[in-house]
Design an enzyme around this catalytic site. Sequence first.
Site, PDB file in Angstrom:
ATOM      1  N   PHE B 130      28.089  40.573  29.976  1.00 38.70           N
ATOM      2  CA  PHE B 130      28.511  41.289  31.174  1.00 38.70           C
ATOM      3  C   PHE B 130      27.727  42.604  31.237  1.00 38.70           C
ATOM      4  CE2 PHE B 130      31.366  43.927  33.776  1.00 38.70           C
ATOM      5  CZ  PHE B 130      31.401  43.127  34.894  1.00 38.70           C
ATOM      6  N   ASP B 202      33.596  41.856  22.381  1.00 38.95           N
ATOM      7  CA  ASP B 202      34.252  42.193  23.648  1.00 38.95           C
ATOM      8  C   ASP B 202      35.141  41.001  24.007  1.00 38.95           C
ATOM      9  OD1 ASP B 202      35.047  42.547  26.278  1.00 38.95           O
ATOM     10  OD2 ASP B 202      33.097  43.295  26.966  1.00 38.95           O
ATOM     11  N   TYR B 227      43.569  43.727  32.306  1.00 37.53           N
ATOM     12  CA  TYR B 227      43.900  43.382  33.696  1.00 37.53           C
ATOM     13  C   TYR B 227      43.473  41.982  34.102  1.00 37.53           C
ATOM     14  CZ  TYR B 227      39.169  45.272  34.733  1.00 37.53           C
ATOM     15  OH  TYR B 227      37.829  45.548  34.758  1.00 37.53           O
ATOM     16  N   LYS B 228      42.934  41.237  33.161  1.00 39.43           N
ATOM     17  CA  LYS B 228      42.566  39.852  33.461  1.00 39.43           C
ATOM     18  C   LYS B 228      43.702  38.931  32.992  1.00 39.43           C
ATOM     19  CE  LYS B 228      37.664  41.046  32.974  1.00 39.43           C
ATOM     20  NZ  LYS B 228      37.178  40.825  34.346  1.00 39.43           N
ATOM     21  N   ARG B 376      33.257  30.398  40.057  1.00 39.71           N
ATOM     22  CA  ARG B 376      34.131  30.509  38.873  1.00 39.71           C
ATOM     23  C   ARG B 376      35.571  30.158  39.244  1.00 39.71           C
ATOM     24  NH1 ARG B 376      33.811  36.150  35.738  1.00 39.71           N
ATOM     25  NH2 ARG B 376      34.890  36.811  37.638  1.00 39.71           N
TER      26      ARG B 376
END
Lengths: 415, 415
Positions: B130, B202, B227-228, B376
């Site tokens: 990312f 990560d 928050y995912k 996705r």
Amino acid sequence: MTTRTVCLALDAQDPLAPLRARFDLPPGVIYLDGNSLGARPKTALARATEVIAREWGEGLIRSWNTAGWFDLPKRLGDRLAPLIGARAGEVVITDSTSLNLFKALAAALEMQADHPGAPRRVIVTERANFPTDIYMAQGLASWLARGYTVRLVDSVEELPGAIDADCAVVMLTHVNYRTGYQHDMAAVGSHVHAQGALMLWDLAHSAGAVPVDLNAADADLAVGCTYKYLNGGPGAPAFIWVPERHQASFHQPLSGWWSHAAPFAMAPAFAPADGIGRALCGTQPVVSLALVECGLEVFEETDMAAIRAKSLALTDLFIDLVEARCGEHPLGLVTPREHERRGSQVSFTHPHGYAVMAALIERGVIGDYREPAIMRFGFTPLYTSFADVWDAVEILRAVLDEQAYDIAASRGAVT
Amino acid sequence: MTTRTVCLALDAQDPLAPLRARFDLPPGVIYLDGNSLGARPKTALARATEVIAREWGEGLIRSWNTAGWFDLPKRLGDRLAPLIGARAGEVVITDSTSLNLFKALAAALEMQADHPGAPRRVIVTERANFPTDIYMAQGLASWLARGYTVRLVDSVEELPGAIDADCAVVMLTHVNYRTGYQHDMAAVGSHVHAQGALMLWDLAHSAGAVPVDLNAADADLAVGCTYKYLNGGPGAPAFIWVPERHQASFHQPLSGWWSHAAPFAMAPAFAPADGIGRALCGTQPVVSLALVECGLEVFEETDMAAIRAKSLALTDLFIDLVEARCGEHPLGLVTPREHERRGSQVSFTHPHGYAVMAALIERGVIGDYREPAIMRFGFTPLYTSFADVWDAVEILRAVLDEQAYDIAASRGAVT
């Protein structure tokens, strides 16, 4: 002679008095700690409900665009800008004050590294500065490992002489958190520039408290806090100001994807955004960030001149009443009497300051305590009345006269 | 052959099905983007009201202590710990993933600087990582100015060979945000250690999505997102993990007052806290931070083994149905079929992936799009049903069969 009746008359004439209704304050409390955590705007609960139930719950991922979450740092920064003499596009609300200070200091050091002449490797600040500012400067300096150091100055008087040809940047908190001393922003900045250094201001105790005009003062960089006088909510994200003239040369190492020129291109090489966006780093805490707007809205119903006039009247009144009515007690005024050098707080020392403050809080007068021996009283013109000042001093007088405080009480404090 | 009836039967037997009622999801939406922003736990609104109205509004400054605001990063970190194989006292929830990565990388570089032998000055990561991870590493490396560099590896296959005697730290995202590829944490880490490097993970797309056991894998440092899959709320603070064995040697330059051994001593010299507290920096956004607990609470009603079993069943079903029912369309599976290498998402390429995803969202199937050409679909076992998978594939089939997408639509995306 001032009486409670006189204070009530002052309240009756106070053009800011109606704004108190915009805040939720518990009954029986005189809140003199808005310099640490501002009171709750009544709109905050409805705004939180909107963000949580509608934007998050219903909009879900779409709200990054449809609810404008991405734009919040800039949009709220533009709304804050007039309070500190900034232009639109010069401020973002993001991250913590500590982190923004790190970005600003790093950028300032790099700007200076590009200048001709002897290397400037010293960050000058005050030993009496709020510790996190010093810690962040020390952290940055020690990690850069190019011989950077932090020079701590012991008094305001010694400050000018400490800014020499080695000094890259002077980092000062405009209004001291402990004493309420307010630097002369224009004069200090002018001296700093004359020595070839850059001027970085921490406005934690200034934004929303005293008039600030960063551009008029020709300041170089600034950071500040939204959860004190701006009433943004506990731990709400802080702000960073980069004037237009420095934006192209502003580079900072916390170069997360929100500071990228094209975050969604997902390119593997960093390229900073044009403008103030390059002062961002990563994803922001949307709920806390959105609530900052509730505090800013209240300021748009008045202006800093009116706030300052009332702030000085409140702090003058408090000093006068404490000295007149508690004069036999060992209280020492720490805050400057001179208006120009005073922020929006009044600090008194007392040998048992911690215990006295604990007793005051027990009786509903909420200020706070800072080592050594300092009782802090913050005055927030948006929701503090002249009668509050009278009542607070009467309660202080009673606590002192009755010695109604527990000297053995254990200590603790909060900024 | 799988039918909708079969899917409904799977839902009827699903031990996690009752947990869907713990989330607020809008009617008419099949939400397959919990890998980007998790759904709202129903308790979030009441918790926000408590924090804003009672703790902030009534408790005011006192709530830093009485409502436990100061302890939130550690207390919530302890609650998250079991989901990632961490011990109590090894995790704090704070700041953003980008910032925590900066702290972890800086600490890792310093740990390596103390080691004997040739200087190790290379950070190894994947070009497909990312972007913010790469940007933060580049930002750190370029500012340290001791010759540090970031080495971008082009494929998983090339990774082992890229970890050489110059490598200080390997920084990888455990589950790739675009492909859903999951690294073998123990095997990669073992190779990294054999080469004398440190391993930093990560877990943005792993925490709450796949079983993780950092201590069992002998990992060195980790960061991640709340928050995912953890459903902590938009932009909620991230986490950082420092195992007990590394805490004494963990030093990071973002040394704000919350990372100080005695924050309220207000000492002018920095001294790091013992333990995980030294990974903190400045004041945290309390409202956003407090809401993280609402997401974590739901995980305590199940375990990661049950979540993983359902996740694999959901993603298997999705792959099977898309290939069986949309087989004539130019869809390419990007996500590994092998269970061990798959996260909790499925990505398909399509030449008009952006337009197809826009049409899906229009019809209530919310996934997202990532360059190049990748659609996705995130599967979150806490609130996604087998019937959702069936219905989503049927809508995808209809969009593709009818060519009901606008190829000329403009692009935009959100993580």
